[in-house]
Design an enzyme around this catalytic site. Structure first.
Site, PDB file in Angstrom:
ATOM      1  N   GLY A  11      -2.655 -14.801   6.043  1.00  0.00           N
ATOM      2  CA  GLY A  11      -1.596 -13.441   5.893  1.00  0.00           C
ATOM      3  C   GLY A  11      -2.048 -12.291   6.347  1.00  0.00           C
ATOM      4  N   ILE A  13      -3.460  -9.273   5.478  1.00  0.00           N
ATOM      5  CA  ILE A  13      -4.987  -8.790   5.282  1.00  0.00           C
ATOM      6  C   ILE A  13      -5.832 -10.025   5.567  1.00  0.00           C
ATOM      7  CG2 ILE A  13      -6.544  -7.537   3.839  1.00  0.00           C
ATOM      8  CD1 ILE A  13      -3.940  -6.435   2.298  1.00  0.00           C
ATOM      9  N   ASP A  59      -1.931 -25.554  -1.662  1.00  0.00           N
ATOM     10  CA  ASP A  59      -1.281 -24.506  -2.816  1.00  0.00           C
ATOM     11  C   ASP A  59      -2.209 -24.387  -3.746  1.00  0.00           C
ATOM     12  OD1 ASP A  59       0.279 -23.279  -4.725  1.00  0.00           O
ATOM     13  OD2 ASP A  59       1.997 -23.888  -3.653  1.00  0.00           O
ATOM     14  N   SER A 125      -5.104  -3.572  -6.320  1.00  0.00           N
ATOM     15  CA  SER A 125      -4.354  -2.750  -5.710  1.00  0.00           C
ATOM     16  C   SER A 125      -4.264  -1.485  -6.300  1.00  0.00           C
ATOM     17  CB  SER A 125      -2.870  -3.245  -5.778  1.00  0.00           C
ATOM     18  OG  SER A 125      -2.029  -2.503  -5.326  1.00  0.00           O
ATOM     19  N   TYR A 149       4.442  -7.460 -10.841  1.00  0.00           N
ATOM     20  CA  TYR A 149       3.145  -7.727  -9.757  1.00  0.00           C
ATOM     21  C   TYR A 149       1.815  -6.987 -10.109  1.00  0.00           C
ATOM     22  CZ  TYR A 149       0.917  -6.703  -5.525  1.00  0.00           C
ATOM     23  OH  TYR A 149      -0.381  -6.520  -4.848  1.00  0.00           O
ATOM     24  N   LYS A 153      -2.204  -8.026 -11.238  1.00  0.00           N
ATOM     25  CA  LYS A 153      -3.485  -7.503 -10.554  1.00  0.00           C
ATOM     26  C   LYS A 153      -4.349  -6.921 -11.581  1.00  0.00           C
ATOM     27  CE  LYS A 153      -2.794  -8.676  -6.407  1.00  0.00           C
ATOM     28  NZ  LYS A 153      -3.341  -9.551  -5.820  1.00  0.00           N
ATOM     29  N   LEU A 200       6.707   0.890   4.169  1.00  0.00           N
ATOM     30  CA  LEU A 200       6.998   2.031   5.014  1.00  0.00           C
ATOM     31  C   LEU A 200       6.656   1.472   6.568  1.00  0.00           C
ATOM     32  CD1 LEU A 200       8.028   4.886   5.654  1.00  0.00           C
ATOM     33  CD2 LEU A 200       5.660   5.878   5.014  1.00  0.00           C
ATOM     34  N   ARG A 231       0.679   8.707   0.427  1.00  0.00           N
ATOM     35  CA  ARG A 231      -0.074   7.777   0.179  1.00  0.00           C
ATOM     36  C   ARG A 231      -1.207   7.712   0.920  1.00  0.00           C
ATOM     37  NH1 ARG A 231       3.335   7.651  -2.963  1.00  0.00           N
ATOM     38  NH2 ARG A 231       4.769   5.935  -3.698  1.00  0.00           N
ATOM     39  N   ASP A 295       8.864   4.931  -7.739  1.00  0.00           N
ATOM     40  CA  ASP A 295       7.868   5.499  -6.662  1.00  0.00           C
ATOM     41  C   ASP A 295       7.276   6.599  -7.609  1.00  0.00           C
ATOM     42  OD1 ASP A 295       8.066   3.889  -4.594  1.00  0.00           O
ATOM     43  OD2 ASP A 295       9.491   5.385  -3.480  1.00  0.00           O
TER      44      ASP A 295
END
Ligand code: NAD
Ligand code: WQD
Length: 338
Positions: A11, A13, A59, A125, A149, A153, A200, A231, A295
Site C-alpha cells: 500500500g 505508506i 488475507d 491516526s 474507522y 484505530k 486533499l 492539517r 471535518d
C-alpha cells in the site's frame, strides 16, 4: 538480521516503509491481499531497492493464511499497515471495517503470540483526536472517535495497551500519523486511489492532471487565516523513516511508545493548492463548497515527543511533497493508460 513482517506492504505508506526498512538493513517480508494495491508495486519496489522482494499474498482475516506466513518466514517483528482507511465507507459499512481492521488485527496478534514475535509497530491516526481546542495536539489529549474507522484505530490502541499490561514481553510502537502526502523520489511508488479521491493531495493531483475540473474546497468559513481547514501534512518518506526508528527503539530498548508523527506545522487547503500549483507551474482551479460533514477546523501535531523518544523529526517540506507527488502521478497516469 531482524526479520520484519510488513502487513499492507504494497500500500501507500507500507511500500515507502519497505524501502526505508531495506535501506536500514532489515530483512523484510511483505504480506498483502492486494485489495487496495496493484501487484505491480512489488516489481517497482524491486527496481528501487535493486533486490528481490519477498512477499506473500494473504488475507489477515483468514487465520490459516496468516499462520502459514508465520510458519514459513518466522518473523521477529511486525509493522502493521493492513487495514481499510476510508472514513465515509466505514460509516456506510461498519461491519466490513470491524472485520478487516479489528478481526484481522486480532488474528495477527494471535499469530505473533503463537510464534513468539513480540515487537509491533501499529498504524494509528490523528483521527482519534477528533476536534481539539488546543493545537498543536499533544499525545495526552483526550481520545475519541467520530466514525467506525476512527473507532477501529482507537480500539487497536486500547487492545495493545491492555496486552502490554498483561504481559510486559510485548513491545508496541503506536504511531499516530497526521496527513501523509508526497511520494518516493524515484516516481515509481506513491498514492494511487481508485475512483474519486477522498483526500486533499490526491484530489489536487487529479486536477493538475486534468482528470478533475477543479478542487472543491470544503468550506472557507473556518477560523483560520484564509477560512479553510488546517492539517499537518507529512512527507510519506519521513513517515516511513519514523517506522524504522520506532522498530529500532522497540528492539534496542524493549519498551513501547505512543507518539504523534507529524511536522508540528499546519497548512490550509489554500496553502496546499498554491504549493501544488508551484510544483506544476500553473495556478490550479478551485471552487468553494459547503463544509464536509465531520471535518474539523484544525489537526496539527505536537511533534516534540517523537523527537525525544525516537530521535525522529520530519525533514521534507511542502514543496518537496508537491514535487514528488507530481512526478509520481504523471508516471502513474502513463502506467495506467498502458
Ligand atoms: P493503503 O490502503 O494504501 O494500504 C493498506 C494495504 O493493506 C493495501 O495494500 C491493502 O491491499 C492491504 N490490506 C488491507 N486489508 C488487508 C488484509 N485483510 N489482509 C492483507 N492485506 C490487507 O493505506 P495507507 O494509506 O498506506 O495506510 C496504511 C495504514 O495507515 C492503515 O492502517 C491506515 O489506517 C493508516 N493510516 C493512514 C493514513 C492516511 O491518510 N493514508 C493516516 C493515518 C493512518
Ligand atoms: C484535508 C483537508 C478537507 C478534500 C483523513 C481521514 C483521517 C486520516 C487522514 C487515516 C480538510 C480539505 C479535502 C477535498 C478539501 N486517514 N479537502 N477538498 O480529513 O484531515 O483526514 O485522512 O487515518 O482519518 O479522516 O484529510 O485529505 O480528506 O482533508 O477541501 O476534495 O482538505 O476539508 O480540511 P482529513 P483530507
Amino acid at each position: 538480521m531482524t526479520k520484519v513482517l510488513l502487513t499492507g506492504g504494497a500500500g501507500f505508506i507500507g511500500s515507502h516503509t519497505y524501502v526505508a526498512l531495506i535501506a536500514a538493513g532489515f530483512d523484510v517480508v511483505i504480506v498483502d491481499n492486494f485489495t487496495n494495491a496493484d501487484t505491480s508495486v512489488i516489481d517497482r519496489l524491486g527496481m528501487i531497492t535493486k533486490g528481490e522482494v519477498v512477499f506473500e499474498t494473504a488475507d489477515l482475516r483468514e487465520m490459516s493464511q496468516i499462520e502459514a506466513v508465520f510458519d514459513k518466514h518466522k518473523p521477529d517483528a511486525v509493522v502493521h499497515f493492513a487495514a481499510f482507511k476510508a472514513v465515509g465507507e466505514s460509516v456506510e459499512n461498519p461491519l466490513m471495517y470491524f472485520e478487516n481492521n479489528i478481526k484481522g488485527f486480532l488474528n495477527l496478534l494471535r499469530a505473533m503470540e503463537n510464534h513468539n514475535a513480540r515487537h509491533l509497530v501499529f498504524s494509528s491516526s490523528a483521527t482519534i483526536y477528533g476536534d481539539q481546542a488546543v493545537q498543536p495536539i499533544p499525545e495526552t489529549a483526550t481520545r475519541g472517535y467520530t466514525s467506525p474507522y476512527a473507532f477501529t484505530k482507537l480500539i487497536g490502541e486500547q487492545i495493545l495497551e491492555q496486552m502490554a499490561v498483561a504481559d510486559p514481553n510485548w513491545n508496541f510502537g503506536i504511531l499516530r500519523y497526521f496527513n501523509p502526502a508526497g511520494a518516493h523520489d524515484s516516481g515509481l511508488i506513491g498514492e494511487d486511489p481508485a475512483g474519486i479521491p477522498d483526500n486533499l493531495m490526491p484530489y489536487i493531483a487529479k486536477v493538475a492532471l486534468g482528470e478533475m475540473e477543479h478542487l472543491n474546497v470544503f468550506g472557507d468559513d473556518y477560523e483560520t487565516k484564509d477560512g479553510t481547514g488546517i492539517r499537518d501534512y507529512i512527507h510519506v518518506c519521513d513517515l516511513a523513516l519514523a517506522h524504522v526508528k520506532s522498530l529500532q527503539k522497540l528492539i534496542n530498548d524493549q519498551v513501547g511508545h505512543t507518539v504523534n508523527i507529524g511536522t508540528g506545522a499546519g497548512q490550509t487547503v489554500m496553502d496546499m493548492l498554491a504549493a501544488y500549483g508551484n510544483a506544476v507551474g500553473r495556478e490550479l482551479p478551485h471552487k468553494v463548497t459547503d463544509r464536509r460533514a465531520g471535518d474539523v477546523r484544525e489537526l496539527t501535531a505536537r511533534a516534540d515527543l517523537a523527537k525525544q523518544v525516537l530521535g525522529f523529526r520530519a525533514e521534507r517540506d511542502l514543496a518537496n511533497m508537491c514535487e514528488t507527488s507530481w512526478r509520481w502521478v504523471q508516471n502513474a497516469q502513463r502506467m495506467n493508460s498502458k
